[in-house]
Design a protein around this motif. Sequence first.
Motif, PDB file in Angstrom:
ATOM      1  N   ASN A   1      40.779  49.188  40.287  1.00  0.00           N
ATOM      2  CA  ASN A   1      39.388  49.432  40.662  1.00  0.00           C
ATOM      3  C   ASN A   1      38.672  50.170  39.526  1.00  0.00           C
ATOM      4  O   ASN A   1      39.230  50.374  38.440  1.00  0.00           O
TER       5      ASN A   1
ATOM      6  N   HIS B   1      45.402  42.160  45.015  1.00  0.00           N
ATOM      7  CA  HIS B   1      44.591  41.092  44.454  1.00  0.00           C
ATOM      8  C   HIS B   1      43.474  40.710  45.434  1.00  0.00           C
ATOM      9  O   HIS B   1      43.648  40.766  46.643  1.00  0.00           O
TER      10      HIS B   1
ATOM     11  N   LYS C   1      47.847  42.383  37.198  1.00  0.00           N
ATOM     12  CA  LYS C   1      47.526  43.611  37.904  1.00  0.00           C
ATOM     13  C   LYS C   1      46.017  43.736  38.089  1.00  0.00           C
ATOM     14  O   LYS C   1      45.235  43.320  37.232  1.00  0.00           O
ATOM     15  N   HIS C   2      45.629  44.309  39.219  1.00  0.00           N
ATOM     16  CA  HIS C   2      44.217  44.544  39.502  1.00  0.00           C
ATOM     17  C   HIS C   2      44.000  46.049  39.665  1.00  0.00           C
ATOM     18  O   HIS C   2      44.811  46.746  40.275  1.00  0.00           O
TER      19      HIS C   2
END
Length: 239
Positions: free
Chosen positions: A5, A13, A2-3
């Motif tokens: 901010n 991604h 998972k990405h």
Amino acid sequence: MKHVNSLGQPIGHPLPDWTPRRLPPREPLVGRTCRVEPLDPERHAADLHAANQKDAEGRNWTYLPYGPFATLKDYRAWMEATCLGADPLFHAIVDGATGRAVGVASYLRIDPKNGVIEVGHINHSPLLQRTPAATEAMYLMMRRAFDELGYRRYEWKCDALNAGSRAAAARLGFRFEGVFRQATVYKGRNRDTAWHAIVDGEWPAAKAAFERWLDPSNFDASGRQRLSLSALMGAAKPG
């Protein structure tokens, strides 16, 4: 993986090296059983019209927004008015044994910025249907999009009621993504559009399945397949 901010929100991604793709070239795609080349009314219209006449009931045209065409003159006039632009980029599918055009397919909704391209306007005449050339033509166009041009997503859309097209998409490795209700109007009627796609991460396994199926060793002396493409595609999908 998972990405997120800096605010802790989930995001897609990263693609730090992404650049817009090139437009498809007007160059033939040559396979073992067929050639896929930019449509030319002068060279292809007569062969295609003759091949389409084998479809006496006009079933091939039911889910297309045009046709059938009673005369070669009408068909060629439509072709000259519709099929010579850059998007859709129409191609003739030429039988490798006879040298005659027996089907049509195009690239369309070409989006180089996002790496998305669709295959559509598919019309396989009875001379092309259920032949290795029909499958190989689709493979060649897909291979150009992914391997040669580096697109990320390859789409197939059809009338949601077109069971044959939806089955073909599944056999060719596309994944069903959903139905857009009341998406368009054609031939005076509603169309709900079924969406299917292959993305670049799925392509290597699909490519291997295509190549295993197309290999001459997959066909017996009578030309019958030993392994089905559906089975090979099914084995290539995770899970």
